[in-house]
Design an enzyme around this catalytic site. Structure first.
Site, PDB file in Angstrom:
ATOM      1  N   HIS A  18       0.922  -1.149   0.020  1.00  0.00           N
ATOM      2  CA  HIS A  18      -0.017  -0.023  -0.037  1.00  0.00           C
ATOM      3  C   HIS A  18       0.885   0.962  -0.023  1.00  0.00           C
ATOM      4  CE1 HIS A  18      -3.098   2.835   1.347  1.00  0.00           C
ATOM      5  NE2 HIS A  18      -4.028   2.109   0.725  1.00  0.00           N
ATOM      6  N   HIS A  19       0.324   2.254  -0.574  1.00  0.00           N
ATOM      7  CA  HIS A  19       1.289   3.537  -1.044  1.00  0.00           C
ATOM      8  C   HIS A  19       1.571   4.150   0.217  1.00  0.00           C
ATOM      9  CE1 HIS A  19       3.533   6.333  -3.087  1.00  0.00           C
ATOM     10  NE2 HIS A  19       2.834   6.110  -4.489  1.00  0.00           N
ATOM     11  N   SER A  20       0.568   3.969   1.408  1.00  0.00           N
ATOM     12  CA  SER A  20       0.954   4.627   2.689  1.00  0.00           C
ATOM     13  C   SER A  20       1.988   4.277   3.396  1.00  0.00           C
ATOM     14  CB  SER A  20      -0.260   4.432   3.736  1.00  0.00           C
ATOM     15  OG  SER A  20      -0.690   3.134   3.782  1.00  0.00           O
TER      16      SER A  20
END
Length: 519
Positions: free
Chosen positions: A166-168
């Protein structure tokens, strides 16, 4: 994988699996607890907004069958050493999201689906599997990453793994660097991969004459003037784009709500030496060549799509006649990591020695205009790409757009920042990225790598184009919305064909010296 090879891998590489990780920072366990309770950065929280739920993926082809037990055993001693990969993102009673350390069940993160090794089209099956992944999300009750292992022989590899993150958890450059820090050179199992670095220009002998000093002062002054002017124009265009300035509605422009649709991932492996040949002959960079052939391929593809829509088309004419409208505005968002990269060595030390390394999402946006036109001379696309990139290099657009978002978050909140970037992305057409990869063959604990195409999904654009180098190969990977681009293989072929046309033009005109052809 046969039993003898599997047994050898286990003895050679497998380490005991630990489910609990404890380390001390500066000798104080309290510091680790405090670190694990840190709030998510504004950029990380932005990727939890409904229209920014973005996942990075790294499709890794391997020259051998993968042993899942070896992968699990060594993830504990590499990837899980990074606190982001062994932490949950928890929302507290005040609505603030924080990192909270957790035990990691690797059986939930390392997925090995049953596949039929004798299927008719393994390449298509792998492509379909990756596409199906884009229809799903990782449950927030566990750290937001996983790896899928497909022990299925394809035309380019004996097996394939797909890392989904996930990009977070971090920006794309940092995540790729972290994955590479988990690998070692196959020729030297103790050596980390080597990434190409920008060569420094040779400094000429200093001239202390008054004329030379005056010339240096004038050149420096003019450079500063251009820097401020270009930055002003770029930031002004950024704000206009956020307000109302839209790209032309072309056949590849995304419809509303695209972030919720699945993606199709296709890629082609071409010769990096061919791109270097063009680069050296035209005194440019690999990035200039990558952007130039992408512009050429997109122009050809769009001309065909407009030709198929034309009522005046003749049989066989779509490849020769120009159907493109005049003055197409087509721009790409280019994500720039404005935080200095930690580097592979720093990330490897962090995982091995619990040292600190710079990490996170600190991303600025650059709006990169594409030239869409049919040129008689294929080299024109490369010259135009170089002019565009050279101008963007002399601008602080990425830094200003990052701080504009930071200011919006502080004053109006994360919802307004999400709305700002939603308008920027929906008012542009595509995303373009070029990443430099290892110079030598690498492997992950006995599994030598064949290729490495990264990409993403959850992106609002209908088209994401990424270039990733590896040894003497360059992988061109497209992430597309099939409803908008129903024939992504054709578009990929157009970009590859454009590379061939540019190379042939360079060779035919004698721009390549004999000793350059094999460099």
């Amino acid at each position: 994988m046969d039993s003898e090879v599997g047994l050898w891998l286990r003895k050679r590489f497998l380490k005991p699996i630990e489910t609990k990780r404890a380390y001390k920072v500066g000798g104080q366990e309290e510091e680790e607890e405090q670190q694990q309770q840190q709030p998510l950065s504004p950029a990380a929280r932005l990727f939890h907004e409904p229209n920014f739920n973005v996942y990075n993926i790294a499709i890794m082809g391997w020259k051998t069958k993968m042993c899942p037990e070896v992968v699990k055993g060594n993830l504990v001693h590499t990837l899980l050493k990074h606190p982001r990969f062994s932490s949950l993102q928890v929302t507290d009673e005040n609505g603030e999201m924080k990192w909270v350390h957790t035990r990691v069940d690797l059986d939930m993160h390392v997925i090995v689906p049953d596949v039929n090794p004798n299927m008719d089209s393994p390449d298509q099956s792998v492509e379909d599997y990756i596409s199906d992944l884009s229809k799903t999300h990782i449950d927030k009750s566990q750290p937001l990453w996983d790896v899928h292992i497909l022990n299925l022989k394809t035309s380019n590899a004996e097996s394939t793994s797909i890392f989904r993150i996930h990009h977070s958890l971090g920006d794309g450059t940092s995540l790729i660097s972290l994955l590479l820090a988990c690998t070692r050179q196959t020729a030297d199992p103790e050596a980390l991969p080597t990434i190409p670095v920008k060569k420094q220009k040779k400094q000429h002998k200093e001239d202390n004459s008054n004329t030379w000093k005056l010339l240096k002062w004038f050149v420096g002054f003019w450079w500063v003037v251009k820097l401020f002017w270009n930055t002003f124009i770029d930031v002004f265009m950024f704000m206009l784009t956020a307000l109302f300035l839209k790209d032309t509605d072309t056949p590849i422009k995304e419809p509303p709500g695209l972030e919720f649709t699945p993606r199709r991932f296709v890629y082609r492996i071409v010769s990096l030496d061919d791109m270097k040949l063009i680069k050296n002959a035209m005194n440019m960079t690999i990035n200039d060549v990558a952007l130039g052939i992408t512009q050429a391929g997109l122009s050809c593809y769009l001309n065909r799509r407009y030709g198929e829509q034309s009522t005046e088309k003749e049989e066989g004419a779509t490849s020769r006649k120009v159907y493109l409208p005049e003055k197409i505005r087509l721009r790409s968002t280019l994500y720039i990591n404005i935080r200095p990269s930690a580097g592979i060595q720093a990330l490897a030390d962090m995982m091995k020695k619990n040292t600190e390394a710079k990490w996170g999402n600190k991303i600025g946006y650059v709006l990169l205009p594409f030239t869409i036109a049919i040129r008689d001379d294929p080299l024109d696309y490369i010259h135009e790409a170089k002019a565009t990139i050279d101008r963007k290099k002399n601008s602080l657009e990425a830094i200003f757009t990052f701080y504009i978002a930071e200011l919006v978050v502080k004053i109006f909140g994360i919802k307004w920042a999400s709305a700002l970037y939603h308008r920027i992305i929906t008012h542009t057409t595509m995303c373009f990225t070029n990443l430099a990869g290892p110079l030598e063959e690498i492997g992950f604990y006995g599994h030598p790598m064949a290729f490495l195409p990264p990409s993403c999904y959850g992106e609002l654009h209908s088209l994401v184009v990424m270039f990733q180098s590896y040894i003497n190969k360059m992988t061109i990977v497209l992430s597309v919305d099939e409803g908008t681009i129903p024939d992504p293989h054709r578009l990929c072929d157009d970009i590859v064909e454009s590379l061939k046309l540019v190379k042939d033009a360079v060779v035919e005109r004698g721009l390549v010296k004999e000793n350059q052809e094999h460099k």
